[in-house]
Design a protein around this motif. Structure first.
Motif, mmCIF file in Angstrom:
data_model
loop_
_atom_site.group_PDB
_atom_site.id
_atom_site.type_symbol
_atom_site.label_atom_id
_atom_site.label_comp_id
_atom_site.label_asym_id
_atom_site.label_seq_id
_atom_site.Cartn_x
_atom_site.Cartn_y
_atom_site.Cartn_z
ATOM 1 N N SER A 1 39.344 26.881 -27.565
ATOM 2 C CA SER A 1 37.932 27.250 -27.381
ATOM 3 C C SER A 1 37.007 26.401 -28.252
ATOM 4 O O SER A 1 35.830 26.258 -27.953
ATOM 5 C CB SER A 1 37.718 28.725 -27.714
ATOM 6 O OG SER A 1 37.732 28.911 -29.117
ATOM 7 N N GLN B 1 35.866 27.174 -31.107
ATOM 8 C CA GLN B 1 34.968 27.998 -31.929
ATOM 9 C C GLN B 1 35.142 27.675 -33.416
ATOM 10 O O GLN B 1 34.193 27.746 -34.187
ATOM 11 C CB GLN B 1 35.260 29.492 -31.697
ATOM 12 C CG GLN B 1 35.158 29.963 -30.267
ATOM 13 C CD GLN B 1 33.732 30.123 -29.789
ATOM 14 O OE1 GLN B 1 33.150 29.217 -29.234
ATOM 15 N NE2 GLN B 1 33.167 31.287 -30.029
ATOM 16 N N VAL C 1 36.168 34.207 -35.683
ATOM 17 C CA VAL C 1 35.681 34.017 -34.308
ATOM 18 C C VAL C 1 36.731 33.416 -33.376
ATOM 19 O O VAL C 1 36.496 33.317 -32.169
ATOM 20 C CB VAL C 1 34.395 33.151 -34.245
ATOM 21 C CG1 VAL C 1 33.248 33.833 -34.974
ATOM 22 C CG2 VAL C 1 34.628 31.741 -34.765
ATOM 23 N N CYS C 2 37.867 33.014 -33.908
ATOM 24 C CA CYS C 2 38.913 32.447 -33.025
ATOM 25 C C CYS C 2 39.345 33.500 -32.010
ATOM 26 O O CYS C 2 39.856 34.552 -32.395
ATOM 27 C CB CYS C 2 40.126 32.006 -33.837
ATOM 28 S SG CYS C 2 41.489 31.494 -32.760
ATOM 29 N N PRO C 3 39.156 33.258 -30.715
ATOM 30 C CA PRO C 3 39.488 34.286 -29.730
ATOM 31 C C PRO C 3 40.992 34.457 -29.533
ATOM 32 O O PRO C 3 41.420 35.398 -28.874
ATOM 33 C CB PRO C 3 38.824 33.776 -28.445
ATOM 34 C CG PRO C 3 38.712 32.303 -28.618
ATOM 35 C CD PRO C 3 38.581 32.049 -30.101
ATOM 36 N N THR D 1 35.004 36.633 -26.461
ATOM 37 C CA THR D 1 34.289 36.123 -27.623
ATOM 38 C C THR D 1 33.078 37.001 -27.959
ATOM 39 O O THR D 1 32.722 37.142 -29.118
ATOM 40 C CB THR D 1 33.829 34.665 -27.418
ATOM 41 O OG1 THR D 1 33.428 34.489 -26.076
ATOM 42 C CG2 THR D 1 34.937 33.701 -27.729
ATOM 43 N N THR E 1 34.059 39.842 -30.297
ATOM 44 C CA THR E 1 34.157 39.444 -31.700
ATOM 45 C C THR E 1 32.779 39.213 -32.308
ATOM 46 O O THR E 1 32.445 39.752 -33.360
ATOM 47 C CB THR E 1 34.969 38.147 -31.827
ATOM 48 O OG1 THR E 1 36.291 38.390 -31.359
ATOM 49 C CG2 THR E 1 35.026 37.679 -33.270
ATOM 50 N N GLU E 2 31.970 38.400 -31.635
ATOM 51 C CA GLU E 2 30.699 37.991 -32.238
ATOM 52 C C GLU E 2 29.737 39.163 -32.404
ATOM 53 O O GLU E 2 29.033 39.273 -33.409
ATOM 54 C CB GLU E 2 30.066 36.872 -31.401
ATOM 55 C CG GLU E 2 30.881 35.581 -31.506
ATOM 56 C CD GLU E 2 30.320 34.451 -30.654
ATOM 57 O OE1 GLU E 2 30.845 33.340 -30.768
ATOM 58 O OE2 GLU E 2 29.369 34.682 -29.881
#
Lengths: 64, 377
Positions: free
Chosen positions: A13, A15, A54-56, B287, B290-291
C-alpha cells in the motif's frame, strides 16, 4: 529502536513510505516494502510508529 | 476516565492501541459481537478463503500484544442498545463508561427468502470458514455481486479451479465506482481467467431443491445453475442497536468533523459518517478503519483533530493489484498518467479539471508517488 518488516504480509500500500520516507521504500516492480534502515535515529520514532500503525497488513513491528 | 469500545475489529482495536500508545492508562473495555479475538477482514476473501492462510494468520495482533493492551475484551455478546453512555448487550450485561466508541462495522445485505444450504454471504471469519468448506465440494459457483468483494470471491473460486459465474446489475465490474474504462479492463481480466460474466441483468431470486440452493434467477428469465451461491451485494452500517439512542442515524452514525456523534460518544470505521468537503462521507475500507480510529483516539484524549483522510483502498484479483487513492467516480475524466493499459499503469481521475482520484493497476510504488497530486489538490 528496532524495526522488523514482513515482506510476505506486506500488501504494497505504501502507507509506511507516506508516513516515514527516510525509513521505508517500496520495490519498483511490485511495491513490496523495503527497509532503508532497521535502526533509525530517535527523532524519527514518531513517524516510524505512525507507519506501523497505518500499515493495513500489520507487516511492521517496532521494538523500542 | 474509562472508555468502552463497541466493536472488536480493525477500528475498535486500533482505537485501543492508539489510546495506550499515547499513554492512556485508565480502564478500557472492548465489546465484540463475535467470539473470535480481533481479526483482519481483507484476507477473508483471498488468502484465507483459498486456504493459503489459516485462522491464526488472520489475527490482528498476536496474543501477547493483545494482552499487553490491558483491555477487558468482552466477546460473543453483541450490543443491543445505547442509552447515553451505557450499553446493554444481548446477554443482559450493562456496561457504562465516560467515553463510548461506536465501531460496529457493517452487516451484509442478503437476498430475500429462506436460509438455504450452499447460500453464503462473506463478512465474518465464520462466514468465510463456512464458504471455504463449501467451496471444497462445490461443482458450480455463482457470485451475485459485481463490486470489490464479488470480484475477489470470484477470483479466489477460480483459483481453486471451480467453474464460476459472476452476476450483477452493472455492465462491467466496479463500473459505478471506477468508471467504464477500468471496469472494462476488470471484465477482460475475469473473462481471460475463465470467469463467466452475466452482467447488466438484475438478480431476481434463487431457486432451491430440498433446502439447498440450485440456481440464481435473472430478470431476463434465465436461471444460472449453482450449488454454491455467494451474495456480495454490499452491506449496511450496523446501527439497528442504536435505535432510541438519540444519535442521528442516517446511512451510518452521523458525526461532526472530529468523529464525535454526541458528548463523549465517537464513531470510527465502516459505521461512521462525517462531514467531508461539501457532503457527509462514509467509507467502507480497511485503511479508513485504522486512520479514523487514530483520529478518534487523539480526540478522546483532548486533541481537536478534524478527520480529513485521503481515502485509500486496494483489491487483489488474480495476479492484479488495483490501488485507489482519493475519490474517483464513474463520471470523472480518466487519463493514463504513467505506463500503459496492456500491462501496468497509473490513471488520474479528474472532475472539473481537478485530480480527484489516482488509480494504479499493478503499479504500487508508482501509484503511491502519484498520490501527491491529491495532497496538493
Amino acid at each position: 529502536m528496532k524495526i522488523i518488516v514482513d515482506q510476505d504480509k506486506c500488501v504494497a500500500s505504501g502507507q509506511c513510505v507516506t508516513a516515514a520516507a527516510d525509513v521505508f521504500d517500496q520495490r519498483d516492480e511490485d511495491g513490496i516494502v523495503v527497509l532503508l534502515t532497521d535502526n533509525p535515529p530517535d527523532d524519527l520514532a514518531a513517524d516510524v510508529h505512525q507507519a506501523a500503525a497505518v500499515c493495513p497488513a500489520l507487516a511492521i513491528l517496532v521494538e523500542d | 476516565m474509562s472508555v468502552l469500545v463497541v466493536g472488536a475489529s480493525a477500528a475498535g482495536l486500533t482505537t485501543v492501541e492508539a489510546l495506550r500508545r499515547k499513554g492512556f492508562r485508565e480502564p478500557i473495555t472492548v465489546l465484540g459481537a463475535e467470539w473470535h479475538p480481533p481479526y483482519d477482514r481483507p484476507p477473508l476473501s483471498k488468502q484465507f478463503l483459498c486456504g493459503d492462510w489459516d485462522e491464526a494468520r488472520t489475527r490482528l495482533p498476536p496474543e501477547a500484544m493483545l494482552s499487553a493492551l490491558e483491555a477487558d475484551f468482552v466477546l460473543g455478546d453483541p450490543a443491543v442498545a445505547l442509552d447515553g453512555r451505557t450499553v446493554r448487550t444481548a446477554s443482559g450485561r450493562v456496561l457504562s463508561a465516560d467515553t463510548v466508541v461506536i465501531a460496529t462495522g457493517l452487516t451484509p445485505r442478503r437476498l430475500p427468502g429462506p436460509e438455504l444450504e450452499g447460500l453464503h454471504v462473506l463478512r465474518t471469519l465464520d462466514d468465510a470458514a463456512a464458504l471455504r468448506k463449501d467451496l471444497v465440494e462445490a461443482q458450480r459457483v455463482v457470485v451475485v455481486g459485481d463490486g470489490v468483494l464479488g470480484c475477489e470471491i470470484a477470483a479466489t473460486a477460480r483459483k481453486l479451479g471451480l467453474p464460476v459465474t459472476m452476476a450483477g446489475p452493472q455492465a462491467v465490474p466496479l463500473e459505478g465506482q471506477l468508471g467504464p474504462m477500468v471496469g472494462g479492463l476488470l471484465a477482460e481480466l475475469h473473462r481471460s481467467e475463465g470467469v463467466e460474466l452475466r452482467l447488466g441483468t438484475a438478480v431476481t431470486g434463487l431457486t432451491d431443491v430440498d433446502g439447498r440452493v440450485s440456481g440464481v434467477q435473472l430478470a431476463d428469465g434465465d436461471v444460472l445453475p449453482a450449488d454454491v451461491v455467494v451474495v456480495a451485494l454490499g452491506a449496511v452500517p450496523t446501527t439497528d442497536w442504536l435505535e432510541g439512542s438519540g444519535l442521528r442515524i442516517d446511512n451510518g452514525v452521523v458525526c461532526d468533523a472530529y468523529c464525535r456523534a454526541a458528548d463523549g460518544v465517537y464513531a470510527a470505521g465502516d459505521v461512521a459518517r462525517w462531514p467531508h468537503e461539501d457532503s457527509l462521507l462514509r467509507l467502507e475500507n480497511r485503511t479508513n478503519a485504522t486512520e479514523q480510529a487514530l483520529c478518534v483516539a487523539a480526540n478522546i484524549l483532548g486533541e481537536t483533530q478534524p478527520y480529513r483522510p485521503i481515502p485509500y483502498f486496494w483489491t487483489d484479483q488474480f495476479s492484479t493489484k488495483i490501488q485507489v487513492h482519493g475519490r474517483p467516480s464513474a463520471d470523472a475524466d480518466v487519463t493514463i498518467a504513467e505506463g500503459n493499459v496492456a500491462d501496468r499503469f497509473v490513471a488520474h481521475y479528474r472532475r472539473d479539471g481537478r485530480i480527484v482520484g489516482v488509480l494504479g493497476w499493478n503499479a504500487p510504488k508508482q501509484t503511491r508517488q502519484h498520490r501527491e497530486h491529491l495532497v496538493q489538490a
